[in-house]
Enzyme design. Structure first.
Site, short mmCIF file in Angstrom:
data_model
loop_
_atom_site.label_atom_id
_atom_site.label_comp_id
_atom_site.label_asym_id
_atom_site.label_seq_id
_atom_site.Cartn_x
_atom_site.Cartn_y
_atom_site.Cartn_z
N GLN A 1 0.83 -1.20 0.00
CA GLN A 1 0.00 0.00 0.00
C GLN A 1 0.86 1.25 0.00
OE1 GLN A 1 -2.37 1.91 3.19
NE2 GLN A 1 -4.15 1.41 1.94
N GLY B 1 -15.41 -3.20 10.24
CA GLY B 1 -16.37 -3.95 11.06
C GLY B 1 -15.88 -4.38 12.42
N ASN C 1 -14.54 -3.10 4.87
CA ASN C 1 -13.62 -2.81 5.96
C ASN C 1 -14.33 -1.90 6.98
OD1 ASN C 1 -10.98 -0.51 6.50
ND2 ASN C 1 -11.03 -2.56 7.36
N ALA D 1 -8.92 -4.86 10.43
CA ALA D 1 -7.85 -4.02 10.97
C ALA D 1 -7.72 -4.26 12.48
CB ALA D 1 -8.12 -2.55 10.66
N CYS E 1 -7.17 7.28 4.31
CA CYS E 1 -6.62 7.72 5.60
C CYS E 1 -7.05 9.16 5.88
CB CYS E 1 -5.10 7.62 5.58
SG CYS E 1 -4.35 8.15 7.14
#
Length: 488
Positions: free
Chosen positions: A86, A215, A213, A241, A115
């Site tokens: 990334q 959760g 993403n 994450a 971000c």
């Protein structure tokens, strides 16, 4: 180049990119426990472009090393087909240059567009890109056309569902392989509910895989919850994450492993791959969480080295054994490289085992100055220094050419300047010419300085010949093989 094993993003459980967490030990541990794909932490394009790709023979890794010798990105064969790199970028050409730099060592390239932190958005990266669809399209299109590995991006949702869906449809047209969607707006934080309905609307609107993403807070407490979150979002895959940061065995079908075992497994990878102790410590603190006030937590908090971390977890013996293995391997590799150096050495070079010790010379008077003065007196061309750096240990060796003969020291030095001084000493001794040592008695160069010679012989800072830069060569070996000795 062709993609040997194209990465599939459907039906996958994925370790999300996390700053300070997604380093090699965590990625490998997640793979051990069942993760299908792992993303590294976001790495900024400008920093990566300063790095040199280095093969680390001791650790058996590929390292991308900054000019200050800091390892910015480290990877290994074990994850090569499943790690996604990334990148933080706001420029298509820079992004492509970085992608080409790492392409052969990773399975895919991702652009961070989600971000919300200031360090990312103030440089027009991360979530700041969401307000510039043209730039998004330019970056992604350039990457898709320029590399052979799959390209993905990770976004946050926009204020309205319609705007979010429209943006994702435009992104889909760039040809990317998948899109990860954090189901929160850029101003929202983990305590805010994740918007499963928006991720679902995106999943139903596009044909490429959508990776859900966000959760961890509301859904994912254990392995079975991953599927629950996937169904709620209609996504192709799930990216985890914080739940994985707290306990990476969340990817394990059989259920969580005891946290003590997880942390010890993490430490083994951290030692095995020479992870910096501050990063290891940070990740372990995220796992301990409410146990930071326990005796073990306090020991971890106080640890100031990898060895002390190991001792806090009763792994001192493991640390010692692993360190010994690395030292033995380092010695073996050093011997091999030295043998290769000896075999390729020019037989016409005159060699001696000498070092330059400035304590043996008057202030600001050096062998290089004496050699330069001798060449001028004898009407020879000025000395030419060719200096190389050995990738193995980053030490330097210099060969000086004087009157068509070459001279060098067989000892490698920690700096280019010291290596050049040593080469000058070898030449002077071979010629039988004084080299300016204090023990040699009266120093004519000092006397010359006292007489106020108009020709500047030295620089005030380093005692170097000011006339040298115009004729001096500096050739550095391309680092295709390197050792970054574990800092145990």
């Amino acid at each position: 180049m062709t993609v040997n094993t194209p990465l599939c993003f459907s039906g996958k459980k994925i370790l999300a990119p996390m700053v300070r967490v997604g380093t090699l030990p965590m990625r490998l541990l997640a793979l051990d426990y069942g993760a299908d794909i792992v993303y590294c932490e976001e790495l900024i394009d400008i920093k990566m472009l300063q790095c040199k790709r280095v093969i680390n023979e001791v650790l058996e890794t590929v390292d991308f090393v900054a000019p200050n010798d800091r390892v910015v990105f480290r990877t290994c064969e074990r994850e090569r087909e499943r790690v996604v790199f990334q990148m933080g970028s706001a420029d298509a050409e820079r992004a492509l240059a970085v992608a080409k730099l790492v392409e052969s060592d990773v399975a895919g390239i991702d652009i961070n567009m989600g971000c919300p932190k200031e360090y990312s958005t103030k440089a027009s990266m991360g979530a700041a890109l969401l307000s510039d669809p043209d730039k998004i399209e330019s970056i992604l299109t350039t990457l898709v056309k320029g590399i052979c590995k799959p390209v993905t991006c990770k976004i946050r949702i926009l204020p309205s569902v319609e705007d979010t869906v429209n943006l994702v449809k435009r992104i889909e047209k760039t040809g990317i392989a998948a899109i990860a969607v954090h189901g929160r707006k850029k101003e929202e934080r983990p305590q805010h509910p994740v918007h499963c309905d928006v991720i679902k609307a995106i999943s139903e609107a596009v044909s490429i895989p959508v990776i859900a993403n966000g959760g961890s807070h509301d859904f994912i407490k254990e392995y079975a919850d991953i599927e629950t979150f996937q169904k709620a979002t209609a996504a192709s895959s799930v990216m985890i994450a914080r739940a994985a940061m707290w306990n990476p065995s969340v990817f394990r079908k059989e259920g969580f492993c005891p946290l003590k075992d997880v942390m010890q497994d993490y430490i083994k990878y951290a030692v095995r791959y020479d992870n910096h102790y501050t990063n290891t410590k940070y990740c372990l603190c995220q796992m301990l969480r409410e146990q930071l006030e326990t005796t073990q937590g306090k020991k971890l908090h106080a640890a100031q080295s990898t060895q002390e971390i190991c001792e806090a977890f009763e792994m001192g013996d493991f640390y010692e054994e692993t360190t010994a293995i690395f030292e033995a391997k380092k010695t073996s590799v050093e011997t091999k490289v030295q043998d290769e150096d000896d075999q390729t050495e020019d037989p016409d070079v005159i060699k001696m085992a000498v070092r330059f010790d400035k304590r043996e010379y008057p202030p600001q008077i050096t062998p290089k100055m004496y050699l330069l003065e001798w060449c001028r007196k004898e009407k020879h061309p000025q000395p030419v220094y060719e200096t190389v750096q050995r990738p193995l240990d980053r030490l330097f060796c210099s060969v000086v050419t004087v009157a068509e003969r070459k001279y060098r020291s067989t000892l490698w030095d920690k700096s280019k300047k010291l290596a050049e001084q040593a080469a000058a000493i070898v030449c002077l001794r071979a010629l039988g010419v004084p080299e300016g040592k204090l023990c040699e008695g009266e120093n004519h160069l000092i006397n010359k300085r006292k007489r106020g010679d108009q020709e500047p012989l030295i620089s005030r800072d380093h005692g170097e010949d000011l006339a040298e830069p115009s004729h001096k060569k500096a050739n550095f070996i391309e680092e295709t093989s390197d050792i970054n000795v574990p800092k145990m």
